[in-house]
Design a protein around this motif. Structure first.
Motif, PDB file in Angstrom:
ATOM      1  N   MET A 183       0.854  -1.190   0.000  1.00  0.00           N
ATOM      2  CA  MET A 183       0.000   0.000   0.000  1.00  0.00           C
ATOM      3  C   MET A 183       0.888   1.236   0.000  1.00  0.00           C
ATOM      4  O   MET A 183       2.104   1.137   0.160  1.00  0.00           O
ATOM      5  N   MET A 184       0.289   2.395  -0.171  1.00  0.00           N
ATOM      6  CA  MET A 184       1.074   3.633  -0.129  1.00  0.00           C
ATOM      7  C   MET A 184       1.514   3.926   1.301  1.00  0.00           C
ATOM      8  O   MET A 184       0.750   3.734   2.246  1.00  0.00           O
ATOM      9  N   ASP A 185       2.760   4.349   1.459  1.00  0.00           N
ATOM     10  CA  ASP A 185       3.218   4.734   2.791  1.00  0.00           C
ATOM     11  C   ASP A 185       3.117   6.249   2.942  1.00  0.00           C
ATOM     12  O   ASP A 185       2.747   6.969   2.015  1.00  0.00           O
ATOM     13  N   THR A 186       3.421   6.722   4.138  1.00  0.00           N
ATOM     14  CA  THR A 186       3.237   8.145   4.442  1.00  0.00           C
ATOM     15  C   THR A 186       4.099   9.047   3.569  1.00  0.00           C
ATOM     16  O   THR A 186       3.652  10.103   3.107  1.00  0.00           O
ATOM     17  N   THR A 187       5.338   8.633   3.314  1.00  0.00           N
ATOM     18  CA  THR A 187       6.241   9.472   2.527  1.00  0.00           C
ATOM     19  C   THR A 187       5.727   9.660   1.107  1.00  0.00           C
ATOM     20  O   THR A 187       5.719  10.777   0.570  1.00  0.00           O
ATOM     21  N   ARG A 188       5.277   8.587   0.482  1.00  0.00           N
ATOM     22  CA  ARG A 188       4.779   8.681  -0.887  1.00  0.00           C
ATOM     23  C   ARG A 188       3.503   9.522  -0.944  1.00  0.00           C
ATOM     24  O   ARG A 188       3.297  10.305  -1.871  1.00  0.00           O
ATOM     25  N   GLN A 189       2.632   9.351   0.038  1.00  0.00           N
ATOM     26  CA  GLN A 189       1.427  10.183   0.095  1.00  0.00           C
ATOM     27  C   GLN A 189       1.794  11.659   0.231  1.00  0.00           C
ATOM     28  O   GLN A 189       1.249  12.530  -0.444  1.00  0.00           O
ATOM     29  N   THR A 190       2.719  11.925   1.142  1.00  0.00           N
ATOM     30  CA  THR A 190       3.086  13.307   1.455  1.00  0.00           C
ATOM     31  C   THR A 190       3.664  14.016   0.238  1.00  0.00           C
ATOM     32  O   THR A 190       3.341  15.187  -0.029  1.00  0.00           O
ATOM     33  N   GLU A 191       4.511  13.333  -0.491  1.00  0.00           N
ATOM     34  CA  GLU A 191       5.121  13.925  -1.679  1.00  0.00           C
ATOM     35  C   GLU A 191       4.036  14.374  -2.653  1.00  0.00           C
ATOM     36  O   GLU A 191       4.079  15.501  -3.179  1.00  0.00           O
ATOM     37  N   ALA A 192       3.054  13.511  -2.879  1.00  0.00           N
ATOM     38  CA  ALA A 192       1.966  13.847  -3.803  1.00  0.00           C
ATOM     39  C   ALA A 192       1.145  15.023  -3.282  1.00  0.00           C
ATOM     40  O   ALA A 192       0.770  15.935  -4.037  1.00  0.00           O
TER      41      ALA A 192
END
Length: 419
Positions: free
Chosen positions: A169-178
């Motif tokens: 699943m998406m992790d926090t870092t990848r979500q945050t970047e987007a």
């Protein structure tokens, strides 16, 4: 109540209709098959189907204030379990659940883990929530048992620290970047503020957001932190407005808290763009917040569960959505059910076992760590011996909350931004 796929499980080979094991029935069936095989009446491949079922620990919240939010998301796992069992199981072994309620409490995870590990499961599904998962994973790691959780915490994907935990699943870092890039570069926000729940998820989201903003030369970002049990978010929203914020990052995981925040903004006639975690995409939020208050609200989501223009979701995702919608328990929380990692995790286990041609834990782990471009329901995933956060960044998009009212949504899908 609508029927559920899970309620129609076969009782063959001693499995009850609820997915748990009827040991007496199983042993009787196995004995009969063994006798027939010895007499030449059955091929070994048929007898293999009567092997001991593969136990999957199931840490699910069924009581407490978060049960209605966390509990239904396990439907995604039930769908996978049904499909896998209907297709013959994993190398002839049916999957059965051993379920324990964790009450969504990090403090209860040691006792929950002990209860599940006592039955020596092959893998564990759950818990939900980063704080809960971080309190649970130490036990599965020590026992060398595969596990996943609906947890976005970045450290959960550290394969060196947690070699048996997989994060499809998406992790926090990848979500945050987007989230940050879209707010600052596309929406041209001048002063960004953050509201976060006081959990491991919220803390990590804010920490990652501030780090990315700092790299962009942006500091002195107003941050409001609210207790997960807060009955009212008005003071925190008012503080952001008072700080002259014109864009908000919302590290809010529950629809209840999101509704409180958006209602306060609506009462204040303050409508800055808000970008948050996909937990706020639930259609149930419209029961508490007027649609006009949500037209400027977006969240991270999986590209495979979105549409844009004439680009519709795939046939596999459409079939998945129909199955989710057959469960009455999913009503109102469909996007969070659909985006849970449990469906893909069970299929990953199947892939690992069948690739290794073994149930040996280390051989399966090696096969999983060598998995590249696995086509999951949520997107394409790859794993390695150092990273178990498998989803590639191009599978993460921003989606419109208001698009839930579009007939195309089927309660599951959302319209993505940027085509």
């Amino acid at each position: 109540m609508k029927h559920s796929q899970h309620s129609r499980n076969s009782t063959a080979f001693g499995l009850k209709r609820d997915g748990t094991l009827d040991r007496r029935g199983f042993l009787a069936t196995a004995a009969q098959l063994g006798a027939s095989m010895m007499a030449g009446g059955l091929a070994p491949s048929v007898f293999a189907q009567a092997q001991a079922p593969l136990t999957i620990g199931w840490i699910r919240t069924t009581t407490g204030r978060l049960a209605s939010f966390y509990g239904p998301q396990y439907i995604s796992g039930l769908i996978a379990l049904d499909e896998i069992n209907a297709a013959g199981g994993i190398m002839g072994r049916q999957l059965v659940r051993m379920e324990v309620d964790d009450e969504a409490s990090p403090a209860k995870q040691p006792a929950v883990a002990k209860k599940i590990l006592d039955v020596k499961p092959f893998a564990i599904v759950g818990p939900s929530g980063s704080s809960q998962a971080l309190a649970s994973v130490a036990f599965s790691t020590e026992a060398k048992v595969f596990q996943t959780a609906n947890a976005a915490a970045v450290e959960m994907g550290d394969a060196v620290k947690y070699p048996y935990f997989y994060q499809p699943m998406m992790d926090t870092t990848r979500q945050t970047e987007a989230m940050v890039r879209h707010m600052m570069e596309t929406m041209k926000v001048k002063r960004l503020g953050i509201i976060q729940e006081n959990t491991a998820f919220g803390e990590q989201g804010t920490k990652a957001s501030l780090a990315i903003l700092a790299k962009m030369g942006i500091t002195n970002v107003p941050v409001e932190v609210y207790p997960i049990t807060a009955p009212d978010l008005s003071p925190y929203v008012r503080n952001l407005r008072g700080a002259n914020v014109d864009g908000v990052l919302a590290w809010i995981a529950t629809a209840q808290a999101a509704a409180m925040a958006f209602n306060t903004m609506h009462r204040l006639n303050w409508t800055p763009p808000v970008v948050g975690h996909y937990g706020i995409l639930t259609e149930s939020i419209f029961d508490y917040v007027p649609v006009e208050a949500l037209k400027n609200v977006y969240a991270t989501y999986y590209k495979s569960l979105t549409w844009s223009g004439d680009q519709a979701p795939g046939e596999r995702q459409l079939a998945y959505a129909k199955k989710i919608n057959s469960y009455a328990e999913a009503k109102g929380n469909e996007p969070f059910v659909a985006s849970a990692p449990f469906y893909d995790f069970l299929y990953l286990l199947k892939h690992g076992v069948e690739t290794a041609k073994s149930f040996d834990i280390e051989k399966v782990r090696q096969a999983l760590d060598n998995t590249k471009d696995f086509k999951g329901m949520l997107g394409t995933m790859s794993f390695s011996a150092t990273s178990h956060s498998g989803l590639s960044p191009d599978n993460i998009v921003l989606a419109s909350l208001a698009s839930a009212k579009n007939p195309k949504s089927m309660a599951i899908f959302r319209e993505r931004l940027g085509g």
